[in-house]
Every structure is written in structure tokens, then in C-alpha cells.
Scaffold this motif. Structure first.
Motif, PDB file in Angstrom:
ATOM      1  N   SER A  45     -12.134  21.918 -21.207  1.00 50.92           N
ATOM      2  CA  SER A  45     -11.374  22.699 -20.234  1.00 50.92           C
ATOM      3  C   SER A  45      -9.883  22.366 -20.240  1.00 50.92           C
ATOM      4  CB  SER A  45     -11.961  22.503 -18.834  1.00 50.92           C
ATOM      5  OG  SER A  45     -11.276  23.300 -17.881  1.00 50.92           O
ATOM      6  N   GLN A  46      -9.485  21.208 -19.687  1.00 50.65           N
ATOM      7  CA  GLN A  46      -8.065  20.914 -19.516  1.00 50.65           C
ATOM      8  C   GLN A  46      -7.658  19.617 -20.205  1.00 50.65           C
ATOM      9  OE1 GLN A  46      -6.466  21.734 -15.383  1.00 50.65           O
ATOM     10  NE2 GLN A  46      -8.633  21.538 -14.882  1.00 50.65           N
ATOM     11  N   TYR A  47      -6.373  19.562 -20.563  1.00 47.72           N
ATOM     12  CA  TYR A  47      -5.806  18.322 -21.081  1.00 47.72           C
ATOM     13  C   TYR A  47      -4.402  18.174 -20.517  1.00 47.72           C
ATOM     14  CZ  TYR A  47      -3.451  21.462 -24.418  1.00 47.72           C
ATOM     15  OH  TYR A  47      -2.711  22.466 -24.984  1.00 47.72           O
TER      16      TYR A  47
ATOM     17  N   ASP B  65     -14.547  27.126 -14.707  1.00 44.82           N
ATOM     18  CA  ASP B  65     -13.971  27.530 -15.990  1.00 44.82           C
ATOM     19  C   ASP B  65     -15.079  27.701 -17.027  1.00 44.82           C
ATOM     20  OD1 ASP B  65     -12.146  28.071 -17.982  1.00 44.82           O
ATOM     21  OD2 ASP B  65     -11.626  25.960 -18.336  1.00 44.82           O
TER      22      ASP B  65
ATOM     23  N   GLN C 275     -11.010  30.413 -19.265  1.00 40.79           N
ATOM     24  CA  GLN C 275      -9.594  30.524 -19.583  1.00 40.79           C
ATOM     25  C   GLN C 275      -9.364  31.144 -20.953  1.00 40.79           C
ATOM     26  OE1 GLN C 275      -7.690  26.759 -21.170  1.00 40.79           O
ATOM     27  NE2 GLN C 275      -9.251  25.841 -19.861  1.00 40.79           N
TER      28      GLN C 275
ATOM     29  N   ASN D 216      -3.106  23.180 -10.310  1.00 40.10           N
ATOM     30  CA  ASN D 216      -2.780  22.082 -11.209  1.00 40.10           C
ATOM     31  C   ASN D 216      -1.506  22.413 -11.979  1.00 40.10           C
ATOM     32  OD1 ASN D 216      -5.015  20.786 -10.353  1.00 40.10           O
ATOM     33  ND2 ASN D 216      -6.275  21.238 -12.131  1.00 40.10           N
TER      34      ASN D 216
ATOM     35  N   ASN E 162      -0.470  20.911 -15.435  1.00 41.63           N
ATOM     36  CA  ASN E 162      -1.245  21.163 -16.639  1.00 41.63           C
ATOM     37  C   ASN E 162      -0.593  22.234 -17.500  1.00 41.63           C
ATOM     38  OD1 ASN E 162      -3.256  20.855 -18.458  1.00 41.63           O
ATOM     39  ND2 ASN E 162      -4.904  21.579 -17.142  1.00 41.63           N
TER      40      ASN E 162
ATOM     41  N   ALA F  13      -9.910  24.508 -26.331  1.00 43.26           N
ATOM     42  CA  ALA F  13     -10.619  24.797 -25.079  1.00 43.26           C
ATOM     43  C   ALA F  13     -11.890  25.593 -25.377  1.00 43.26           C
ATOM     44  CB  ALA F  13      -9.721  25.584 -24.128  1.00 43.26           C
TER      45      ALA F  13
ATOM     46  N   TYR G 285      -8.855  17.018 -11.187  1.00 39.48           N
ATOM     47  CA  TYR G 285      -9.795  17.876 -11.886  1.00 39.48           C
ATOM     48  C   TYR G 285     -10.861  18.392 -10.921  1.00 39.48           C
ATOM     49  CZ  TYR G 285      -7.890  16.373 -16.399  1.00 39.48           C
ATOM     50  OH  TYR G 285      -7.073  16.139 -17.477  1.00 39.48           O
TER      51      TYR G 285
ATOM     52  N   ILE H  36      -2.674  28.350 -18.908  1.00 39.20           N
ATOM     53  CA  ILE H  36      -4.029  28.716 -19.291  1.00 39.20           C
ATOM     54  C   ILE H  36      -4.028  29.736 -20.414  1.00 39.20           C
ATOM     55  CG2 ILE H  36      -6.174  29.715 -18.443  1.00 39.20           C
ATOM     56  CD1 ILE H  36      -5.437  26.882 -17.483  1.00 39.20           C
TER      57      ILE H  36
ATOM     58  N   VAL I 116      -8.123  26.398 -12.280  1.00 38.42           N
ATOM     59  CA  VAL I 116      -9.028  26.078 -13.382  1.00 38.42           C
ATOM     60  C   VAL I 116     -10.382  25.628 -12.833  1.00 38.42           C
ATOM     61  CG1 VAL I 116      -9.076  25.102 -15.701  1.00 38.42           C
ATOM     62  CG2 VAL I 116      -6.928  25.166 -14.472  1.00 38.42           C
TER      63      VAL I 116
END
Length: 336
Positions: A304-306, A183, A140, A69, A72, A283, A262, A75, A180
């Protein structure tokens, strides 16, 4: 047809073709290898202790088959302050984006996690207290940490006089940092967290949030800044936000133009605007669901992710449900 719409259709067609070649006929992204054991999880008192005695759920570990990814955020969080992470930071309002300030004890299960790599880089995240000695967070947050300290019962980031508890780190063995994937991590506190009016544990939901919880309201929280910055406030408040647990297929459509897909075991959180969400240092924070028939919140995931902060793109969280067997395996010795 607008160019952006055409791009989305082309990306989705490419994803569909790849899955058809590698996995057979195309299936809905919300279909999982593990089926929910119940549709009324509020009937079951799944404290961590009782969870270890239930052997009905089998783990569904995701393998990496896609490209990283790359769109993104990194991490590993950038350096913040001194090695402690709190001594020389720049003052600014710290909060999840568009959040509401929490009161003392409102989210007693929220844990603030401060880690440090061997080179002194600070790693700041959230987590949730499962028992007096177990905390769950995102992989992460701690995969590169040489040490980690957990703070409970706070609604502002720790000051120099606040005392945390050290912890050993258990990262999921199938965690893939560049993708990711998987995670999720556990922290075993070196000494028990004392439960009080402001510190409490949270029950784990055994209901798969992709099964019957699409488009319902969920809640998350954190102490990160209100935008994507390396600066953490000296006196930020713990803030919470209510978001929509977005249907996975809808989430994939909305993120297609970013070239980010994702992971399978991730859920999606959406606010439909760029005014709400989680950001840097959020996170690992808990994602909780409260049913209409049970006033107590249950843990369904961890942040987790944005895709940018602020951003109108959906954010992702790691669903707890597929990892219940791993959690039980790691924590079982606590209760036997």
C-alpha cells in the motif's frame, strides 16, 4: 531526553488522548474487530473457489477518523511514457529496493497491471492472481483508471509484443483515497488467464497477520524502479524481498515523527535499513507468508504505502483478512 524522543512521546500521547475521547479506553492498536477463525491456516486449502463457501469470517471495514496522510507520496502515479506506458521510458535498473531477481514461474501468481486514466496518465502496479478471472490489487492503483490491462507470467515489464488481458474494476466501496483507507480492489478479467508453468493462482490466507505473525518473515515483490522516480526501466526484472511483519504498535512508534498513522487494517513491513523495500509502481504487489509446516506461500496482504524511497521507515500493506467477506461477495457468482 533528546528532542526526537520527546516528539515521539508527544505524538503518541496525542493519539492516545484522541482515542480515549472518541472510543473509550485506550486499546492496543493490534486489536481488531474480527478475530481469526484459525491459528493453523495451513491446514485449510483456501483457493478462491473454496473460500466463497466459507461464511465464518465477517468483514471489518475501517472508517476514516484521522487527518490525511499528507506526508506520503501521491496516490496517483505520474505519467510514464506514452499512453501504453512502455514506449519511451528511460532505461534504468527496475526492481523493488534491495531485491533479488525472480526466475520464470517462481511467483506465477504475480500480475503486472498497467492502467490509464481518461487523460492518458499511466498507472503501473502489481497484483495477485486469485483465480483464472480474478486479480486482487490496491485500490490506489485503479480507482482513477479508465482502462486497465493485466499481464501474467512475466519477469520483465511488458514489451510492445506482450499481450495482456483487459479487466473490469471493482474498488472497495469504502476506499478513502486521501486517507489510503480500505486500499483494496478486485479486477475481473474479460477473458480467463491461461494457467501454465509460469502462471498460477495463490491461495488466500484466513489467518489474520496481526494475530500470531508479529515479527515473522514475509515476502513481497515488484518491478518498480530502485528509487523514487517517475522513470521505469525498459528491461527491469521482477524482484522479491524478504521483510519483517512488524508489530503494529512498534510501527506506529517508528512512524510517529512523520505524522503518518497507517490505517487500522494495514500491516507494516520493516527492513530496519533504507536498503530494502517497495517503491514506485510496486503498490498492489502481493505480500505472502510461508509457514514452517507448509511450503506453499499464502496471500496475507497487498502493498500500500511507503514513506520515501529509499527510507528506513516501515512500509504498509493492506491486510486481506478483514476483507474476505467482500472478496467472497464479489467473486461468488463465479463459482455458483
Amino acid at each position: 531526553m533528546r528532542a526526537s524522543t520527546l516528539l515521539v512521546l508527544l505524538v503518541l500521547l496525542g493519539h492516545s488522548f484522541a482515542r480515549c475521547n472518541s472510543n473509550g479506553p485506550l486499546q492496543d492498536e493490534t486489536t481488531e474487530q474480527v478475530e481469526s477463525t484459525t491459528t493453523e491456516d495451513e491446514e485449510l486449502p483456501y483457493s478462491l473457489e473454496l473460500l466463497t463457501k466459507d461464511d465464518e469470517v465477517t468483514e471489518s471495514v475501517e472508517e476514516s477518523t484521522e487527518t490525511p496522510n499528507i506526508a506520503n507520496k501521491p496516490i496517483q502515479h505520474p505519467p510514464i511514457g506514452e499512453k501504453t506506458g512502455f514506449s519511451n521510458v528511460t532505461a534504468r535498473e527496475g526492481r523493488v529496493l534491495g531485491g533479488t531477481a525472480a526466475t520464470a514461474g517462481q511467483f506465477g501468481y504475480y500480475m503486472f497491471i498497467a492502467g490509464s486514466t481518461a487523460s492518458g496518465t499511466s498507472l503501473l502496479c502489481g497484483g495477485a492472481l486469485l483465480s483464472e478471472i480474478w486479480v486482487i490489487t490496491a485500490a490506489q492503483c485503479v480507482a482513477t483508471a479508465a482502462s486497465v490491462t493485466v499481464y501474467g507470467g512475466l519477469i520483465t515489464t511488458p514489451g510492445m509484443t506482450d499481450v495482456g488481458i483487459g479487466a473490469s474494476i471493482l474498488v472497495h466501496p469504502s476506499y478513502k483515497r486521501n486517507f489510503v483507507i480500505n486500499d483494496i480492489a478486485l479486477l475481473r478479467l474479460l477473458s480467463p488467464m491461461t494457467l501454465s508453468a509460469t502462471i498460477s493462482t495463490i491461495r488466500i490466507s484466513t489467518r489474520d497477520p496481526s494475530n500470531g505473525l508479529d515479527n515473522v518473515s514475509v515476502r513481497t515483490m515488484g518491478m518498480g524502479p530502485a528509487d523514487d522516480t517517475t522513470e521505469l526501466a525498459t528491461t527491469p526484472a521482477l524482484n522479491y524481498i524478504d521483510l519483517v511483519n512488524l508489530k503494529k504498535w512498534t510501527c506506529l512508534i517508528q512512524t510517529a515523527e512523520t505524522y503518518v498513522s497507517y490505517p487500522k487494517n494495514a500491516g507494516c513491513l520493516s527492513s530496519s535499513t533504507a536498503t530494502k523495500g517497495f517503491c514506485f509502481a510496486d503498490a498492489g504487489g502481493p505480500v505472502v507468508y510461508t509457514s514452517d509446516t507448509d511450503s506453499s506461500a499464502k496471500l496475507i496482504g497487498i502493498n500500500s504505502q511507503y514513506l520515501g524511497c529509499p527510507s528506513s521507515y516501515p512500509m504498509s500493506y493492506t491486510r486481506i483478512y478483514p476483507y474476505i467477506p467482500w472478496i467472497k461477495q464479489q467473486t461468488k457468482k463465479t463459482f455458483t
